[in-house]
Design an enzyme around this catalytic site. Structure first.
Site, mmCIF file in Angstrom:
data_model
loop_
_atom_site.group_PDB
_atom_site.id
_atom_site.type_symbol
_atom_site.label_atom_id
_atom_site.label_comp_id
_atom_site.label_asym_id
_atom_site.label_seq_id
_atom_site.Cartn_x
_atom_site.Cartn_y
_atom_site.Cartn_z
ATOM 1 N N LYS B 100 -3.055 4.950 -1.076
ATOM 2 C CA LYS B 100 -4.166 4.524 -2.103
ATOM 3 C C LYS B 100 -4.840 5.788 -2.703
ATOM 4 O O LYS B 100 -6.114 5.194 -2.870
ATOM 5 C CB LYS B 100 -4.406 3.336 -2.167
ATOM 6 C CG LYS B 100 -3.297 2.109 -2.251
ATOM 7 C CD LYS B 100 -3.809 0.747 -2.239
ATOM 8 C CE LYS B 100 -2.320 -0.055 -2.333
ATOM 9 N NZ LYS B 100 -1.598 -0.389 -1.186
ATOM 10 N N ARG B 101 -4.730 6.855 -2.465
ATOM 11 C CA ARG B 101 -5.820 8.112 -2.577
ATOM 12 C C ARG B 101 -5.943 8.177 -3.781
ATOM 13 O O ARG B 101 -5.347 8.062 -4.707
ATOM 14 C CB ARG B 101 -5.190 9.160 -1.750
ATOM 15 C CG ARG B 101 -5.239 9.107 -0.350
ATOM 16 C CD ARG B 101 -6.241 8.936 0.412
ATOM 17 N NE ARG B 101 -6.099 8.965 1.820
ATOM 18 C CZ ARG B 101 -6.160 8.037 2.787
ATOM 19 N NH1 ARG B 101 -6.388 6.741 2.232
ATOM 20 N NH2 ARG B 101 -5.811 7.949 3.973
#
Lengths: 306, 306
Positions: B100-101
């Site tokens: 989930k960057r």
């Protein structure tokens, strides 16, 4: 931890946070040559950071260490990240891990353990990547934030929630208005104030801060009026175009309430004409001094002397 | 890579993704005893994962490796993460790094290099954490996504953008309506479709997928109608409460268009009454078979046979 950060800002008379977004190509040639592996690069980056921390530790309150710039060097990069966090804390600096973590509750608990808490291994409490503050993204709502709040309360840690980011397209979603006339960034901002309400410290600021870009002074001004108890982490000064006068709206009448990050402008100062002839450490030191003057002058002009 | 993933789903007749969210406490007692350090824990986790991958590799198309569950074991944890990604790819599985960057453009480029690209060290192109897909968060807007799109195009990689997450409070922001009557999740969804438009493959799906929780079938149904070319990564089945009939709305008439993740229900199957007496590997295998039957039956009932 917010109180401690503010105390260090008052003590150093310096609301500057040095961003250790240390890309390998920022390093002087002499430190880069002969590097051929991720491990070589990571070790060179660590050396660069540690020297800088040693030189700057008495004149700055805080460093922000950007996880992406370490993750790109793989496992050795994460060792450099860990070593940098540890060296900065040992040097007495307040350490912000800038990792913008976010996930559902159970998984957010793991991230929180990694940065703000402890990891349990057969009853032993161990530290993974120990930092004082962590940046987080609130897209998943309250139950993705609660695990971080727990460690903020229990371990005297802090978080900075992304509210209005410094990048050009930040408005694409963040500035859209909901049916009640309020934007997404204002809506997140109100949650931030609410999430921090039970941890307001002696300077009036809670352990739940907000990321507010220096590149958007109008939004920053709206947010400062709206968020009375929220410390702002302010990226976007310098290379991204944010000015000291613009960002002065983030500060209260005492000159408190914000900490201004600068990464490239300090790490790469030695490459600029302004600091020609200086090595990277002395150039960074001079750039920090100049940035401090620039911001404190702007605060003074705005009647907000620190 | 989306085409390859869909081919593997067709070949295995199995739209199940095994989530390697391998917390240390999920491991059998025998693998955990005598572990007293982060490194011990990380090695035990790696061993657990590698055995599982070896057993499951021919019956599943893909694994999703959740970064948080490795980061909490520090640098050794990131080694376990890296080793797990590599082992899964070597076993022929499609590997989704669930991290989930999100960040501003320049920094997002570093994350993208870490997971989907290469890292440059003195002109050498090196791999950090090599995966096929990466999950990302779009709160920062287009310029924070563009670096990932670049690698999707250049390196035949894929991303899954968080659209409607599976957690209970996902609606707090995601379901709020903008002035035009559309929710935040619908607005992000439209961007996802737009970002993927130039990479639609032979099955009609692009390299830019969406995370759509199995726990919210109404929203999933809206999204499937809206996003004709977007593959869904569907978390929330099982332990979180999502049912096979509910999530069948995510699939098209061919039984394609989605991949359903299950983590705890497979990793910890050996602890449940349903698989009593089986070791963790055989229990996981049986749980995958049961999940496959459950989902393909639901698809069949919905007239969407794979």
């Amino acid at each position: 931890m917010t109180d401690t950060l503010i105390e260090k800002i008052i003590q150093t008379k310096n609301p500057v946070c040095v961003g250790l977004d240390t890309a390998f190509e920022y390093l002087p040639d002499a430190m880069r040559k002969n590097c051929t592996t991720l491990s070589d690069a990571a070790q060179a980056i660590t050396e660069f950071n540690l020297r800088l921390i040693e030189r700057l530790k008495d004149v700055i309150p805080s460093v922000k260490v950007q996880a992406a710039y370490y993750e790109m060097y793989g496992v050795p990069g994460m060792q450099a990240f860990s070593d940098t966090l540890q060296a900065a804390r040992k040097a007495g600096l307040i350490v912000i891990a800038d990792a913008k973590r976010n996930d559902i509750g159970a998984t957010a608990s793991c991230y929180s353990a990694a940065f703000l808490g402890e990891t349990d291994v057969n009853g032993l409490k161990l530290n993974a990547f120990s930092s004082d503050f962590l940046t987080v993204n609130a897209y998943l709502g309250a139950d993705g934030i609660e695990p971080f709040l727990k460690h903020c309360r229990q371990n005297n840690k802090g978080i900075f929630v992304l509210v209005k980011t410094s990048n050009p397209s930040s408005g694409q979603l963040q500035n859209r208005k909901f049916e009640n006339g309020e934007t997404l960034f204002e809506t997140v901002a109100d949650l931030v104030e609410e999430w921090g309400a039970d941890t307001v410290g002696k300077y009036g600021y809670s352990r739940v801060g907000a990321v507010v870009g220096a590149t958007h002074p109008n939004e920053a001004s709206i947010l400062r009026k709206r968020l009375k108890h929220t410390l702002f982490l302010i990226p976007g000064y310098g290379a991204q175009g944010g000015s000291a006068d613009g960002l002065s709206v983030c500060f209260d009448g005492r000159g408190l309430g914000g900490i201004v990050n600068n990464s490239r402008g300090i790490l790469c100062a030695y490459k600029s004409d302004a600091y020609k002839g200086l090595n990277y450490i002395d150039a960074a030191y001079a750039a920090v001094e100049d940035m401090q003057k620039d911001i404190t002058s702007a605060l003074h002009r705005a009647g907000k002397s620190l």
